[in-house]
Write a protein that holds these residues in place. Structure first.
Motif, mmCIF file in Angstrom:
data_model
loop_
_atom_site.group_PDB
_atom_site.id
_atom_site.type_symbol
_atom_site.label_atom_id
_atom_site.label_comp_id
_atom_site.label_asym_id
_atom_site.label_seq_id
_atom_site.Cartn_x
_atom_site.Cartn_y
_atom_site.Cartn_z
ATOM 1 N N MET A 1 35.801 37.863 -61.793
ATOM 2 C CA MET A 1 34.586 37.103 -61.511
ATOM 3 C C MET A 1 34.860 35.643 -61.148
ATOM 4 O O MET A 1 34.401 35.172 -60.099
ATOM 5 N N ALA B 1 34.471 34.130 -57.264
ATOM 6 C CA ALA B 1 33.579 32.973 -57.091
ATOM 7 C C ALA B 1 34.332 31.808 -56.477
ATOM 8 O O ALA B 1 33.788 31.072 -55.629
ATOM 9 N N ALA C 1 25.011 32.649 -54.546
ATOM 10 C CA ALA C 1 24.739 33.388 -55.781
ATOM 11 C C ALA C 1 24.357 34.836 -55.484
ATOM 12 O O ALA C 1 24.808 35.763 -56.168
ATOM 13 N N LEU D 1 27.576 36.705 -54.212
ATOM 14 C CA LEU D 1 28.493 36.997 -55.315
ATOM 15 C C LEU D 1 27.943 38.099 -56.216
ATOM 16 O O LEU D 1 28.695 38.956 -56.689
ATOM 17 N N SER D 2 26.638 38.084 -56.447
ATOM 18 C CA SER D 2 26.022 39.120 -57.276
ATOM 19 C C SER D 2 26.221 40.495 -56.656
ATOM 20 O O SER D 2 26.536 41.474 -57.351
ATOM 21 N N CYS E 1 27.333 39.961 -64.515
ATOM 22 C CA CYS E 1 27.893 39.481 -63.250
ATOM 23 C C CYS E 1 26.893 38.598 -62.502
ATOM 24 O O CYS E 1 27.285 37.608 -61.876
ATOM 25 N N SER F 1 27.460 34.793 -61.673
ATOM 26 C CA SER F 1 27.356 34.351 -60.281
ATOM 27 C C SER F 1 26.491 33.106 -60.160
ATOM 28 O O SER F 1 26.808 32.184 -59.396
ATOM 29 N N SER G 1 28.529 29.842 -58.976
ATOM 30 C CA SER G 1 28.096 29.363 -57.661
ATOM 31 C C SER G 1 27.724 27.890 -57.723
ATOM 32 O O SER G 1 28.077 27.106 -56.829
#
Length: 239
Positions: A57, A61, A100, A103-104, A139, A143, A147
């Motif tokens: 993670m 990111a 965000a 990334l999610s 997650c 994120s 972010s």
């Protein structure tokens, strides 16, 4: 925002994401063949916690967050944004939301691949589905926090990747895994604390549970990073 989401998801960095998915799937798929079915929930949770929450993670990111704004600044496509009749702070918020969301989606897909590779052999019913849902929620929370942190570095530093490497591998990775109080000053700690209230398996089940202060602190970190980044982005002179 929609343009930036497409740019993040479909640029050449998708190859990195694909390789990470293959890596996670291979590790968890192999681990499933070595674990007794009685311990499958604990073992599966432990692997997803260690591989995805604690390592993948922050690295994902860092890879995407440190480059989103900086790439546009360097290729001068940011000119269209900063000259538009729109407050730069709003544009900055749109960049944050696009990162965000992206990334999610990416981390949720990685979670799903790892979960299927492990529990597809060990059994996907019962609490296994709940573990997947909880991991995806964590997650998304991670994120939002990462972010805000990494997009701030894009306007603070000319080479944000260097700070990103330090933050992801040294601070979140090494410091976050160290014993004592210092490990509590990481985003990973807050995310795992929230996870301890949602998951009853693996080391997360015995981790320090989140309190109202945990949520407030994490929210404060996001707001401070967003506010500071928006202020700098509004006043910064771009070449």
């Amino acid at each position: 925002m929609k343009y930036s989401v497409k740019k993040v998801l479909f640029n050449k960095q998708w190859i990195i994401t694909l390789l990470i998915m293959i890596f996670i799937g291979s590790i968890m798929g192999y681990a499933a063949t070595q674990i007794d079915s009685v311990d499958r929930l604990d073992a599966g949770t432990e692997l997803m916690d260690m591989l995805i929450l604690s390592f993948i993670m922050p690295v994902i990111a860092m890879i995407y967050g440190a480059s989103l704004l900086r790439n546009e600044i360097e290729d001068k496509s940011i000119t269209q944004v900063i000259t538009a009749p729109l407050d730069r702070a709003i544009s900055y918020l749109a960049y944050y939301l696009s990162l965000a969301v992206s990334l999610s989606i990416i981390l949720s897909a990685i979670c799903l691949v790892g979960w299927l590779a492990f529990f597809g052999q060990q059994g996907m019913g019962g609490d296994a589905a709940g573990i997947l849902g909880a991991m995806i929620v964590l997650c998304i929370i991670g994120s939002l926090a990462y972010s805000a942190m990494f997009i701030l570095t894009s306007v603070l530093f000319k080479r944000p990747i260097y700070f990103g490497l330090f933050f992801a591998f040294i601070w979140e990775g090494f410091i976050g895994s160290a014993g004592g109080a210092i490990g509590k000053y990481t985003i990973k700690h807050f995310v795992r604390s929230i996870g301890s209230t949602m998951i009853d398996y693996g080391s997360l089940s015995s981790y320090t549970e989140a309190t109202a202060g945990t949520y407030a602190t994490l929210l404060m970190v996001i707001v401070i990073c967003l506010g500071l980044g928006a202020m700098i982005f509004r006043e910064k002179e771009f070449p």
